[in-house]
Write a protein that holds these residues in place. Structure first.
Motif, PDB file in Angstrom:
ATOM      1  N   SER A 130      46.270  44.778  27.942  1.00 18.59           N
ATOM      2  CA  SER A 130      46.489  43.558  27.164  1.00 18.59           C
ATOM      3  C   SER A 130      47.669  42.780  27.731  1.00 18.59           C
ATOM      4  O   SER A 130      48.370  43.242  28.635  1.00 18.59           O
ATOM      5  CB  SER A 130      46.765  43.927  25.707  1.00 18.59           C
ATOM      6  N   ALA A 131      47.888  41.598  27.172  1.00 18.05           N
ATOM      7  CA  ALA A 131      49.038  40.795  27.598  1.00 18.05           C
ATOM      8  C   ALA A 131      50.343  41.535  27.346  1.00 18.05           C
ATOM      9  O   ALA A 131      51.310  41.402  28.115  1.00 18.05           O
ATOM     10  CB  ALA A 131      49.021  39.452  26.865  1.00 18.05           C
ATOM     11  N   GLU A 187      50.821  44.568  27.776  1.00 12.19           N
ATOM     12  CA  GLU A 187      50.970  45.600  28.802  1.00 12.19           C
ATOM     13  C   GLU A 187      51.118  45.020  30.196  1.00 12.19           C
ATOM     14  O   GLU A 187      51.149  45.750  31.189  1.00 12.19           O
ATOM     15  CB  GLU A 187      49.760  46.545  28.734  1.00 12.19           C
ATOM     16  N   ARG A 188      51.242  43.710  30.274  1.00  8.73           N
ATOM     17  CA  ARG A 188      51.370  43.031  31.564  1.00  8.73           C
ATOM     18  C   ARG A 188      52.598  43.509  32.329  1.00  8.73           C
ATOM     19  O   ARG A 188      52.522  43.789  33.533  1.00  8.73           O
ATOM     20  CB  ARG A 188      51.448  41.513  31.340  1.00  8.73           C
ATOM     21  N   ASP A 189      53.736  43.623  31.647  1.00 10.81           N
ATOM     22  CA  ASP A 189      54.968  44.033  32.331  1.00 10.81           C
ATOM     23  C   ASP A 189      54.849  45.458  32.867  1.00 10.81           C
ATOM     24  O   ASP A 189      55.326  45.756  33.971  1.00 10.81           O
ATOM     25  CB  ASP A 189      56.159  43.924  31.382  1.00 10.81           C
ATOM     26  N   CYS A 212      52.097  46.988  33.794  1.00 13.74           N
ATOM     27  CA  CYS A 212      51.216  46.951  34.962  1.00 13.74           C
ATOM     28  C   CYS A 212      51.902  46.296  36.159  1.00 13.74           C
ATOM     29  O   CYS A 212      51.696  46.708  37.306  1.00 13.74           O
ATOM     30  CB  CYS A 212      49.918  46.221  34.615  1.00 13.74           C
ATOM     31  N   THR A 213      52.725  45.291  35.904  1.00  9.31           N
ATOM     32  CA  THR A 213      53.486  44.647  36.981  1.00  9.31           C
ATOM     33  C   THR A 213      54.463  45.630  37.612  1.00  9.31           C
ATOM     34  O   THR A 213      54.628  45.666  38.841  1.00  9.31           O
ATOM     35  CB  THR A 213      54.241  43.418  36.437  1.00  9.31           C
ATOM     36  N   ASN A 251      46.710  43.308  39.583  1.00  8.70           N
ATOM     37  CA  ASN A 251      47.098  43.362  38.178  1.00  8.70           C
ATOM     38  C   ASN A 251      46.319  42.321  37.381  1.00  8.70           C
ATOM     39  O   ASN A 251      46.583  41.123  37.465  1.00  8.70           O
ATOM     40  CB  ASN A 251      48.600  43.116  38.057  1.00  8.70           C
ATOM     41  N   ALA A 297      46.017  42.733  33.963  1.00 14.15           N
ATOM     42  CA  ALA A 297      46.441  42.905  32.569  1.00 14.15           C
ATOM     43  C   ALA A 297      46.794  41.549  31.960  1.00 14.15           C
ATOM     44  O   ALA A 297      47.572  40.785  32.525  1.00 14.15           O
ATOM     45  CB  ALA A 297      47.639  43.833  32.490  1.00 14.15           C
ATOM     46  N   GLY A 298      46.207  41.254  30.829  1.00 15.60           N
ATOM     47  CA  GLY A 298      46.457  39.988  30.146  1.00 15.60           C
ATOM     48  C   GLY A 298      45.714  38.810  30.721  1.00 15.60           C
ATOM     49  O   GLY A 298      45.838  37.694  30.211  1.00 15.60           O
ATOM     50  N   GLU A 299      44.937  39.029  31.792  1.00 15.79           N
ATOM     51  CA  GLU A 299      44.224  37.932  32.439  1.00 15.79           C
ATOM     52  C   GLU A 299      42.714  37.968  32.189  1.00 15.79           C
ATOM     53  O   GLU A 299      42.003  37.046  32.589  1.00 15.79           O
ATOM     54  CB  GLU A 299      44.482  37.954  33.949  1.00 15.79           C
TER      55      GLU A 299
END
Length: 334
Positions: free
Chosen positions: A203-204, A206-208, A210-211, A227, A229-231
């Motif tokens: 999810s958005a 969890e973006r950080d 995954c980054t 990555n 995530a969130g996209e």
């Protein structure tokens, strides 16, 4: 009407219940929150999905009364999967005569057919827990099944620029908390060891995370991780999982999606228990140090079911190595 749970993994685990109801001739409409509704669109036994206009928290009585007026007279029976009081309000307000659910949160007057709610420590695996709402006495561990339309799958893969079985998916998040998440450092080490590229999903929120994983890998292997995530929409994430060579995840909603799609997968458990929420998939392998006789000292604290490690060490996850996960990936993809 089925009142769906609010978590993706739980929604997947209701599929055997819906299959039982459909098999005995019931026409099924699922009422679900928007972030769960896509799960039910992959269940062919579901005739209709209604997205509830509700948010987390509060009874939101005005919105429930408004929707209840629209639904009045349409249904004979409601099966209420969540244990909350507010989840049982809509069927009552809509005048649905038979309302089936587990006791919980002072719902005695809201339900017409009530099942005893066992303590969490004695609760059966969640698939059987939900299936029992059908009234079946043989509710067991039927494997949840989701069906992806192959034409639509190809369309989504083209949109995401992905090729079937040419990548491994990592789902490193777990909404419940860090005591269910294998470390970013471990995921990065595993990515560096894999021959195939890695697609990171989440999810958005969890973006950080995954980054962080992608950045740790890119220092040595630029472009190895992608990555997303969130996209992606949830439906797009499902497609990416369905076409992956393998899925590596924590005990999470996407783990259950992968299992229901029959994807080869490695599931990493920490504070939770695969005895309670296993990935029911013949192509799955589970890593849980609690049941590893060679692991010393034994994990007497597991499963704790806590969001954060009460002891501060999270040994149950930290001590699962990238090498052991890689070995299991090789086993399930042979």
């Amino acid at each position: 009407m089925i009142i769906a749970p609010q978590w993706i993994g739980d929604a997947v685990m209701t599929e055997p219940l819906l299959r039982r109801l459909h098999a005995r001739g019931e026409r099924l409409t699922v009422g679900a929150l928007p972030w769960v509704a896509p799960v039910y669109r992959l269940m062919p036994q579901v005739a209709e999905v209604i997205e509830f206009p509700f948010a987390h928290g509060g009874l939101q009585l005005k919105a429930r009364r408004s929707l209840a007026r629209q639904l009045a007279g349409r249904f004979d029976t409601a099966y209420i999967c969540p244990n909350s009081l507010k989840s049982a309000l809509l069927p009552l307000l809509a005048g649905i005569p038979k309302r089936v659910g587990y006791l919980g949160e002072a719902r005695v007057g809201l339900l017409t057919h009530r099942l005893k709610n066992p303590p969490k420590a004695q609760r059966p695996p969640m698939v059987a827990f939900y299936s029992a709402l059908s009234g079946a006495t043989d509710a067991g561990l039927d494997r949840p099944l989701l069906q992806m339309d192959p034409v639509q799958l190809d369309v989504v893969l083209a949109e995401l620029r992905l090729m079937r079985h040419a990548y491994v998916v990592f789902a490193p998040g777990a909404e419940y908390g860090p005591a269910k998440r294998w470390t970013a450092r471990h995921f990065a080490e595993l990515a560096r060891r894999l021959a195939l590229p890695v697609v990171l999903l989440g999810s958005a929120k969890e973006r950080d995370l995954c980054t962080e994983i992608a950045d740790l890998v890119s220092a040595e292997q630029p472009g190895k991780c992608r990555n997303l995530a969130g996209e992606t929409s949830l439906a797009q994430a499902f497609s990416a999982i369905a076409a992956a060579q393998c899925l590596v995840s924590n005990d999470s909603g996407l783990m259950h999606v992968g299992a229901a799609l029959g994807v080869r997968q490695v599931a990493i458990f920490g504070s939770s228990s695969p005895l309670h929420t296993p990935p029911l998939n013949e192509h799955a392998t589970v890593l849980w140090l609690k049941t590893d006789a060679a692991y010393q000292p034994p994990l007497d604290c597991a499963p704790c079911f806590e969001r954060e490690c009460p002891l501060g060490h999270t040994r149950c996850l930290v001590d699962i190595t990238a090498a052991s996960v890689l070995q299991n990936i090789e086993l399930v993809t042979q």
